[in-house]
Design a protein around this motif. Structure first.
Motif, mmCIF file in Angstrom:
data_model
loop_
_atom_site.group_PDB
_atom_site.id
_atom_site.type_symbol
_atom_site.label_atom_id
_atom_site.label_comp_id
_atom_site.label_asym_id
_atom_site.label_seq_id
_atom_site.Cartn_x
_atom_site.Cartn_y
_atom_site.Cartn_z
ATOM 1 N N MET A 42 35.077 55.244 64.489
ATOM 2 C CA MET A 42 34.709 53.925 63.911
ATOM 3 C C MET A 42 35.961 53.613 63.084
ATOM 4 S SD MET A 42 31.973 54.045 60.684
ATOM 5 C CE MET A 42 30.686 54.537 62.045
ATOM 6 N N PRO A 43 36.267 52.289 62.951
ATOM 7 C CA PRO A 43 37.419 51.528 62.457
ATOM 8 C C PRO A 43 37.149 51.970 60.976
ATOM 9 C CG PRO A 43 36.480 49.886 63.925
ATOM 10 C CD PRO A 43 35.427 51.215 63.829
ATOM 11 N N ILE A 44 38.536 52.203 60.399
ATOM 12 C CA ILE A 44 38.675 52.579 58.917
ATOM 13 C C ILE A 44 38.923 51.263 58.217
ATOM 14 C CG2 ILE A 44 39.641 54.017 57.367
ATOM 15 C CD1 ILE A 44 39.851 56.214 59.202
ATOM 16 N N PHE A 45 38.220 50.960 57.021
ATOM 17 C CA PHE A 45 38.575 50.043 56.208
ATOM 18 C C PHE A 45 39.864 50.118 55.346
ATOM 19 C CE2 PHE A 45 38.347 47.945 52.016
ATOM 20 C CZ PHE A 45 38.486 46.749 52.217
ATOM 21 N N ASP A 46 40.678 49.019 55.389
ATOM 22 C CA ASP A 46 41.766 49.219 54.708
ATOM 23 C C ASP A 46 41.886 48.052 54.013
ATOM 24 O OD1 ASP A 46 44.570 49.310 53.765
ATOM 25 O OD2 ASP A 46 45.482 49.026 55.964
ATOM 26 N N PRO A 47 42.266 48.354 52.580
ATOM 27 C CA PRO A 47 41.911 47.361 51.441
ATOM 28 C C PRO A 47 43.271 46.580 51.114
ATOM 29 C CG PRO A 47 42.165 49.639 50.477
ATOM 30 C CD PRO A 47 42.027 49.745 51.829
ATOM 31 N N VAL A 107 35.179 37.465 48.763
ATOM 32 C CA VAL A 107 34.269 36.791 49.787
ATOM 33 C C VAL A 107 35.303 36.156 50.804
ATOM 34 C CG1 VAL A 107 32.943 34.909 50.467
ATOM 35 C CG2 VAL A 107 32.205 36.509 48.494
ATOM 36 N N ASP A 108 36.278 35.668 50.206
ATOM 37 C CA ASP A 108 37.205 34.781 51.344
ATOM 38 C C ASP A 108 38.231 35.673 51.870
ATOM 39 O OD1 ASP A 108 36.398 32.212 50.338
ATOM 40 O OD2 ASP A 108 38.041 32.032 49.029
ATOM 41 N N GLY A 109 38.688 36.901 51.340
ATOM 42 C CA GLY A 109 39.631 38.110 51.700
ATOM 43 C C GLY A 109 38.857 38.623 52.821
ATOM 44 N N LEU A 110 37.478 39.116 52.526
ATOM 45 C CA LEU A 110 36.823 39.969 53.759
ATOM 46 C C LEU A 110 36.372 38.870 54.840
ATOM 47 C CD1 LEU A 110 34.641 42.174 51.358
ATOM 48 C CD2 LEU A 110 36.465 42.850 52.826
ATOM 49 N N ARG A 111 36.023 37.591 54.367
ATOM 50 C CA ARG A 111 35.703 36.654 55.541
ATOM 51 C C ARG A 111 36.734 36.540 56.528
ATOM 52 N NH1 ARG A 111 34.677 32.370 52.907
ATOM 53 N NH2 ARG A 111 32.355 32.545 52.355
ATOM 54 N N THR A 112 38.013 36.251 55.795
ATOM 55 C CA THR A 112 39.075 35.893 56.858
ATOM 56 C C THR A 112 39.591 37.222 57.671
ATOM 57 O OG1 THR A 112 39.981 34.464 54.857
ATOM 58 C CG2 THR A 112 41.387 35.232 56.784
ATOM 59 N N ARG A 113 39.368 38.190 57.273
ATOM 60 C CA ARG A 113 39.654 39.376 58.180
ATOM 61 C C ARG A 113 38.637 39.679 59.297
ATOM 62 N NH1 ARG A 113 41.744 44.630 54.510
ATOM 63 N NH2 ARG A 113 43.556 43.441 53.539
ATOM 64 N N ILE A 114 37.429 39.273 58.842
ATOM 65 C CA ILE A 114 36.408 39.553 59.850
ATOM 66 C C ILE A 114 36.368 38.441 61.070
ATOM 67 C CG2 ILE A 114 33.807 39.337 60.294
ATOM 68 C CD1 ILE A 114 33.465 40.348 57.401
ATOM 69 N N ALA A 142 39.391 36.850 61.811
ATOM 70 C CA ALA A 142 40.573 37.164 62.694
ATOM 71 C C ALA A 142 40.296 38.519 63.462
ATOM 72 C CB ALA A 142 41.794 37.137 61.383
ATOM 73 N N GLY A 143 39.528 39.001 63.466
ATOM 74 C CA GLY A 143 39.200 40.406 64.149
ATOM 75 C C GLY A 143 39.899 41.676 63.500
ATOM 76 N N LYS A 144 40.647 41.335 62.199
ATOM 77 C CA LYS A 144 41.143 42.581 61.712
ATOM 78 C C LYS A 144 40.092 43.685 61.148
ATOM 79 C CE LYS A 144 45.240 39.849 60.218
ATOM 80 N NZ LYS A 144 46.030 39.589 59.077
ATOM 81 N N LEU A 145 38.923 43.069 60.927
ATOM 82 C CA LEU A 145 37.713 43.942 60.644
ATOM 83 C C LEU A 145 36.847 43.855 61.922
ATOM 84 C CD1 LEU A 145 37.184 43.645 56.835
ATOM 85 C CD2 LEU A 145 37.800 45.729 58.065
#
Length: 507
Positions: A1-6, A22-29, A31-34
């Protein structure tokens, strides 16, 4: 399982913290980073990592849940939801793709007509179509508005009659009978968002795609645009010293309507003669055609007695009389009206209702009271005096400075002057020179129909009512300096049959 990196979720305390999460998590999701199924920290844990309150993190998670970016299982935790692949990035718009972005016929007609956007900013010499707004009784208007809002009813806050406020319609009918000799019932008056909407409503109601509308050429381009947007074709009829040449009116089966400015032709300023008014009415009667009579500035006359409106001479009910309050009050009010034959009143009101329901109730009620207390009639007299004073200032300054050697124009009515020039090239030179000096001139070429043959002469339109006498004198002097090269000026000879252009050298 991928590990969350803050890493990278850095909080800027000067901006809303929740939105940043919200913007930070949404952008990562996105972009496929999460990737999907990544487990996010519990809300308390993430709050400690970022140094924010837990409630802020909970709100951010809730927003991402609602957007479908996160999913949660009770007792298990919060995970990144499976994402729909983002759409391919759109191609950068090119002229071809931009033109084809809309495929309706109306969009194509709009592209052909241009945007027609009004000039921004305060009035300056010689912007056309602007009255002496500095003479408007703003204190009186504000007092009537305040009274309306203090005593308004719940009924007046809801939707209203599409035809207009009954009291205002009655006041307009009363005013027209006394001021213009046009007798009508209040039920025949429809209040509109300016004359432009009245013209557009008539065109939509009375024309089918492929029908032909007769218009003056040169003529008012916004009216031509409103008609053309219905899919109707435009047939231009030349104008001479007596107005539209009615002997050239077409009589085809699909020629269904004529639009005219008989009291003060726009832009040339000539008046449609009585014999031609009668001929136009006969043309409409014989072919069961309609006439839109645009009396846009009929209150302003400086010489002679105005001829009666076409609608007052029409015994067969084929004329729709259009008026505006923009030229007497101020354009931003966006109130006009039309007087229609009784059989059209209900249909036009229904069409208006389907498009935008009605005009502002508060403005209509206040204007009705403005009429009832006699303010409108006093304001009309004040505006006529102001317009005449500014017209006289223009004529005197022109006689003194003679820009380009052009003879002083004749202004018998209205709020603008027509200056004739010997060529289109000279017209464009004047417009360019004036623009460089912050002076506005309307080129005559924008008033010709697109399919017109190239005119043998040019001209410019000057509005004179929007600025005071000192500004007018200064602008005329400046214009004389910037168009200082003398031109071979053509003299307009108003004969009984035509506006002839007689070449004449100007010393």
């Amino acid at each position: 399982m991928p590990i969350f990196d803050p890493t990278g979720l850095v909080i800027d305390r000067t901006r809303p913290i929740g939105l940043q999460i919200v913007d930070g998590l949404r952008t990562r999701i996105r972009a496929g980073k999460l990737p999907a199924a990544s487990r996010l920290p519990a809300s308390r844990e993430l709050a400690q990592l970022l140094g924010v309150s837990r409630s802020t993190v909970l709100s951010a998670y809730e927003q991402l849940y609602s957007e479908g970016h996160l999913t949660a299982t009770v007792g298990d935790g919060t995970y990144v939801a499976a994402q729909t692949p983002p759409p391919a990035a759109p191609a950068i718009a090119t002229p071809d793709t931009a033109d084809n972005a809309f495929h309706s016929q109306t969009a194509a007609r709009l592209r052909a007509l241009g945007d027609g956007i009004a000039r921004p900013g305060p009035p300056r010499a010689f912007r056309a179509g602007i009255p002496a707004m500095d003479g408007f009784p703003f204190d009186t208007w504000a007092r009537l508005h305040a009274r309306y809002w203090r005593h308004t009813s719940s009924e007046q806050l809801g939707y209203a009659d599409a035809a207009g406020d009954p009291a205002l319609r009655a006041r307009i009918a009363e005013y027209l009978s006394g001021a213009r000799g046009l007798y009508c019932r209040p039920e025949q008056v429809l209040v509109t968002s300016g004359a432009q909407q009245a013209i557009a409503l008539c065109a939509q109601m009375l024309l089918n795609p492929g029908d032909v509308a007769v218009v003056e050429n040169p003529g008012y381009p916004r009216a031509a645009a409103a008609i053309a947007l219905t899919g109707a074709r435009l047939h231009g009829v030349d104008v001479d010293a007596q107005g539209m040449q009615t002997d050239a009116l077409p009589t085809g089966r699909r020629h269904r309507l004529a639009y005219v400015t008989p009291s003060n032709h726009y832009p040339t300023g000539v008046t449609l003669s009585l014999p031609r008014r009668l001929a136009l009415l006969d043309w409409a009667r014989r072919g069961r055609r309609w006439i839109i009579e645009d009396d846009y500035d009929g209150e302003y006359r400086y010489r002679g007695v105005p001829l009666p409106p076409l609608a007052s001479l029409d015994e067969r009910g084929r004329t729709i009389y259009v008026g505006t309050l923009s030229k007497m009050l101020f354009p931003g009010l966006r109130l006009g009206y039309m007087v229609v034959p009784p059989e059209l009143a209900g249909s036009l009101a229904a069409l208006r209702n389907h498009l935008d329901r009605h005009c502002s109730t508060s403005e209509q009620v206040v204007l009705a009271e403005f009429f009832a207390q006699g303010h409108f009639q006093r304001h009309v007299r004040r505006m006529r005096r102001a317009a005449k004073s500014r017209r006289d200032a223009l004529l005197a300054a022109w006689e003194l400075y003679r820009p380009g050697g052009v003879a002083t124009p004749v202004i018998d009515a209205g709020l603008h002057a027509m200056l004739w020039l010997p060529s289109l090239a000279e017209e464009r030179r004047w417009v360019r020179a004036a623009r460089a000096a912050d002076i506005e001139l309307e080129p005559l070429e924008r008033f010709w129909l697109p399919a017109s043959k190239a005119p043998s002469h040019g001209g410019v339109v000057l509005g004179f009512a929007g600025v005071d006498e000192d500004a007018i004198r200064e602008a005329v002097q400046t214009l004389a300096e910037v168009v200082a090269v003398p031109v071979k000026m053509d003299r307009i000879c108003k004969s009984d049959s035509a506006l002839r252009i007689d070449a004449e050298s100007v010393a």
